[in-house]
Design a protein around this motif. Structure first.
Motif, PDB file in Angstrom:
ATOM      1  N   ILE A 183      49.649  67.424  45.219  1.00 45.68           N
ATOM      2  CA  ILE A 183      49.521  67.720  46.447  1.00 45.68           C
ATOM      3  C   ILE A 183      49.007  69.209  46.663  1.00 45.68           C
ATOM      4  O   ILE A 183      48.210  69.652  47.440  1.00 45.68           O
ATOM      5  CB  ILE A 183      50.633  67.686  47.516  1.00 45.68           C
ATOM      6  N   SER A 184      49.479  70.120  45.768  1.00 39.79           N
ATOM      7  CA  SER A 184      49.006  71.769  45.608  1.00 39.79           C
ATOM      8  C   SER A 184      47.368  71.775  45.192  1.00 39.79           C
ATOM      9  O   SER A 184      46.694  72.625  45.838  1.00 39.79           O
ATOM     10  CB  SER A 184      49.913  72.213  44.829  1.00 39.79           C
ATOM     11  N   ASP A 185      47.123  70.730  44.501  1.00 35.87           N
ATOM     12  CA  ASP A 185      45.737  70.768  43.978  1.00 35.87           C
ATOM     13  C   ASP A 185      44.704  70.286  45.066  1.00 35.87           C
ATOM     14  O   ASP A 185      43.571  70.781  45.623  1.00 35.87           O
ATOM     15  CB  ASP A 185      45.558  69.840  42.827  1.00 35.87           C
ATOM     16  N   ALA A 186      45.354  69.210  46.019  1.00 29.46           N
ATOM     17  CA  ALA A 186      44.698  68.676  46.829  1.00 29.46           C
ATOM     18  C   ALA A 186      44.854  69.830  48.135  1.00 29.46           C
ATOM     19  O   ALA A 186      43.469  70.010  48.849  1.00 29.46           O
ATOM     20  CB  ALA A 186      45.398  67.545  47.657  1.00 29.46           C
ATOM     21  N   GLY A 187      45.573  70.895  48.204  1.00 30.50           N
ATOM     22  CA  GLY A 187      45.296  71.806  49.063  1.00 30.50           C
ATOM     23  C   GLY A 187      44.520  72.803  48.852  1.00 30.50           C
ATOM     24  O   GLY A 187      43.674  73.348  49.854  1.00 30.50           O
ATOM     25  N   LYS A 188      44.185  72.935  47.414  1.00 33.84           N
ATOM     26  CA  LYS A 188      43.410  74.143  47.009  1.00 33.84           C
ATOM     27  C   LYS A 188      41.939  73.561  47.285  1.00 33.84           C
ATOM     28  O   LYS A 188      40.991  74.140  47.706  1.00 33.84           O
ATOM     29  CB  LYS A 188      43.539  74.273  45.807  1.00 33.84           C
ATOM     30  N   PHE A 189      41.736  72.098  47.268  1.00 33.00           N
ATOM     31  CA  PHE A 189      40.402  71.406  47.371  1.00 33.00           C
ATOM     32  C   PHE A 189      40.276  71.510  48.984  1.00 33.00           C
ATOM     33  O   PHE A 189      38.954  71.797  49.163  1.00 33.00           O
ATOM     34  CB  PHE A 189      40.607  70.012  47.247  1.00 33.00           C
ATOM     35  N   ILE A 190      41.023  71.517  49.778  1.00 34.19           N
ATOM     36  CA  ILE A 190      40.763  71.563  51.091  1.00 34.19           C
ATOM     37  C   ILE A 190      40.627  73.009  51.766  1.00 34.19           C
ATOM     38  O   ILE A 190      39.450  73.145  52.188  1.00 34.19           O
ATOM     39  CB  ILE A 190      42.069  70.976  51.970  1.00 34.19           C
ATOM     40  N   SER A 191      41.061  74.030  50.901  1.00 32.43           N
ATOM     41  CA  SER A 191      40.955  75.121  51.172  1.00 32.43           C
ATOM     42  C   SER A 191      39.267  75.619  50.891  1.00 32.43           C
ATOM     43  O   SER A 191      38.671  76.424  51.584  1.00 32.43           O
ATOM     44  CB  SER A 191      41.545  76.329  50.352  1.00 32.43           C
ATOM     45  N   ARG A 192      38.909  75.120  49.708  1.00 27.30           N
ATOM     46  CA  ARG A 192      37.585  75.363  49.314  1.00 27.30           C
ATOM     47  C   ARG A 192      36.422  74.916  50.657  1.00 27.30           C
ATOM     48  O   ARG A 192      35.657  75.557  50.984  1.00 27.30           O
ATOM     49  CB  ARG A 192      37.211  74.773  48.124  1.00 27.30           C
ATOM     50  N   GLY A 193      36.924  73.659  51.055  1.00 24.13           N
ATOM     51  CA  GLY A 193      35.920  72.988  52.207  1.00 24.13           C
ATOM     52  C   GLY A 193      36.252  73.648  53.435  1.00 24.13           C
ATOM     53  O   GLY A 193      35.320  73.791  54.245  1.00 24.13           O
ATOM     54  N   ILE A 194      37.418  74.305  53.679  1.00 22.39           N
ATOM     55  CA  ILE A 194      37.610  75.288  54.701  1.00 22.39           C
ATOM     56  C   ILE A 194      36.620  76.222  54.898  1.00 22.39           C
ATOM     57  O   ILE A 194      35.859  76.669  55.864  1.00 22.39           O
ATOM     58  CB  ILE A 194      39.111  75.554  55.168  1.00 22.39           C
ATOM     59  N   SER A 195      36.661  77.219  53.662  1.00 17.88           N
ATOM     60  CA  SER A 195      35.830  78.268  53.550  1.00 17.88           C
ATOM     61  C   SER A 195      34.285  77.985  53.365  1.00 17.88           C
ATOM     62  O   SER A 195      33.556  78.628  53.960  1.00 17.88           O
ATOM     63  CB  SER A 195      36.354  79.221  52.431  1.00 17.88           C
ATOM     64  N   ARG A 196      34.001  76.921  53.145  1.00 14.30           N
ATOM     65  CA  ARG A 196      32.437  76.319  52.886  1.00 14.30           C
ATOM     66  C   ARG A 196      32.150  76.016  54.110  1.00 14.30           C
ATOM     67  O   ARG A 196      31.103  76.213  54.551  1.00 14.30           O
ATOM     68  CB  ARG A 196      32.473  75.571  51.789  1.00 14.30           C
ATOM     69  N   TYR A 197      32.630  74.905  54.812  1.00 13.59           N
ATOM     70  CA  TYR A 197      32.244  74.430  55.898  1.00 13.59           C
ATOM     71  C   TYR A 197      32.814  74.587  57.175  1.00 13.59           C
ATOM     72  O   TYR A 197      32.442  74.177  58.125  1.00 13.59           O
ATOM     73  CB  TYR A 197      32.126  72.995  55.612  1.00 13.59           C
ATOM     74  N   GLY A 198      33.923  75.556  57.305  1.00 14.79           N
ATOM     75  CA  GLY A 198      34.634  75.757  58.544  1.00 14.79           C
ATOM     76  C   GLY A 198      35.446  74.769  58.893  1.00 14.79           C
ATOM     77  O   GLY A 198      35.520  74.743  60.328  1.00 14.79           O
ATOM     78  N   TRP A 199      35.694  73.674  58.291  1.00 14.63           N
ATOM     79  CA  TRP A 199      36.751  72.725  58.782  1.00 14.63           C
ATOM     80  C   TRP A 199      37.958  73.396  59.528  1.00 14.63           C
ATOM     81  O   TRP A 199      38.425  74.357  59.026  1.00 14.63           O
ATOM     82  CB  TRP A 199      37.369  71.725  57.734  1.00 14.63           C
TER      83      TRP A 199
END
Ligand SMILES: *Cc1c(COP(=O)(O)O)cnc(C)c1O
Ligand SMILES: [Zn+2]
Length: 401
Positions: A183-199
């Motif tokens: 789940i911590s890796d999933a969290g890092k994946f989401i963080s990358r999406g947030i900084s890239r796409y502004g989710w």
């Protein structure tokens, strides 16, 4: 009706933040809590006014952070029943045990409460894409509420996440990402999406509004017990959002004068396979340490290092409560017992509270006549894989034995 929300306050350093624009964590890394003009609430509504309001958590709109409750994203969440467990309790020497059954919520778990309020607020703040890592039920709930709101959702889960929750996200039309990791890796994946796409980051406690939805469990408990809170509450504690939320709710109710100073003893129940709060509680620590190798059948409480650990520990200590760990075998046995003895098919996380109560009883920490409330956080129907049913198939002309 406008909201009585005034500002956000860091639970760690106390710094004040503007509640009327998008906010996530404080600069110190602490989670933000919503603060209200409670004198205003007191002047606007009396507890008697609740009678006859809608049978959902929106009956407490004055205590919620939404600017227009008329446009709430709702599927009918909340106002779940409190059921006496007379047979189960009296067989175990406890006369006044109750179960608050959150399995009745939309999406089958109390995660619907956090999603209803969280998605409503995200929509008010102009979000078009919400994103979160999840172990299961939160992803399902937020995906379905996002669908209801007409916004997109992005959910990342470990590749071994329970198939029911994965499918719940898929059927809701979420973008679902299965990650080869934890789940911590999933969290890092989401963080990358947030900084890239502004989710919009909807991770646990990284937006301030999910907890406001979950606190309504505490508001309901007070109203359902006629404003005389029970003596003990047992809660299956993962991220602890529900527990922190109820503690916050009781404090707000006292501030508006609807209840007195008395609080239930709040008890966090965890699995032996993932018990960071129990460990920190026993060791007298203010925060937990990462629980390595976390594993349990109760996936909703598999959180090795909750972000709000210091608040959970504060809530249970302040109320004279406790933290107890139970085994997976005890959890599975309790699931079966409650179905057989009371007709309630509960989730393993909820079953953990029954096992936890027996530990408290054996340690002399509860009295037979105290009113004890167990939280069943979800429906057993989401966990049918845990029930073995290997039955032989009989010929069509077989005789019953
Ligand atoms: C998420 C979850 C929990 C834990 O909830 P917290 O309030 O974050 O501790 C318990 N039970 C179920 C079924 C869950 O999905
Ligand atoms: Zn801070």
């Amino acid at each position: 009706m406008a909201s009585f929300m005034t500002h956000l306050e860091c639970a760690r350093c106390g710094k004040v933040h503007d509640a009327f624009r998008e906010q996530h964590l404080c600069s110190c890394g602490g989670p933000l809590l919503v603060r209200y003009d409670l004198d205003g609430v007191k002047g606007a509504v009396r507890k008697e006014d609740l009678v006859g309001r809608e049978a959902s958590l929106w009956r407490y709109r004055e205590f919620l952070p939404v600017e227009d409750a008329g446009r709430a994203v709702s599927l009918g969440e909340g106002w779940t029943p409190v059921l006496p467990l007379r047979r189960w309790g009296s067989r175990r020497g406890l006369r006044r045990v109750y179960l608050k059954d959150e399995g009745r919520n939309p999406t089958g778990t109390f995660k619907a409460r956090g999603a209803a309020v969280g998605v409503t607020r995200a929509l008010e703040l102009g979000a078009t894409d919400i994103a979160m890592p999840t172990a299961g039920n939160a992803g399902g709930a937020w995906s379905l509420y996002a669908a209801r709101a007409g916004i997109r959702s992005h959910v990342a889960m470990p590749k071994d996440a329970p198939s029911g929750a994965v499918k719940e996200c898929v059927v809701a039309g979420a973008r679902v990402y299965l990650i080869d990791g934890l789940i911590s890796d999933a969290g890092k994946f989401i963080s990358r999406g947030i900084s890239r796409y502004g989710w919009y980051d909807a991770s646990t406690l990284k937006e301030p509004y999910r907890i406001e939805g979950k606190k309504t469990m505490g508001l309901e408990l007070a109203e359902q017990f006629a404003w005389d809170l029970p003596e003990v509450v047992l809660y299956p504690c993962g991220g602890g959002v529900g527990l922190i939320g109820m503690w916050k709710a009781f404090n707000e109710l006292e501030r508006v004068g609807w209840i007195g100073r008395k609080r239930p003893r709040l008890v966090a129940v965890q699995s032996e396979g993932c018990a960071p709060i129990v460990r920190a509680f026993r060791e007298g620590k203010a925060e937990s340490e990462f629980f390595a190798g976390a594993q349990t059948v109760a996936g909703g409480i598999r959180v090795p290092k909750p972000l709000g650990d210091f608040l959970i520990l504060r809530a249970i200590r302040e109320t004279g409560g406790a933290a107890v760990a139970v085994s997976d075998d005890e959890i599975l046995a309790a699931m079966r017992e409650l179905s057989e003895e009371e007709g309630l098919f509960i989730c393993p996380e909820g079953a953990a509270t029954l096992a936890g109560l027996l530990h408290l009883r054996d340690a002399g920490l509860v009295d037979a006549d105290e009113r004890i409330v167990l939280f069943n956080t979800g429906s057993g129907l989401k966990y049918t894989d845990l029930i073995a049913a290997d039955l032989p198939v009989l010929p069509a002309d077989a005789q019953p034995e």
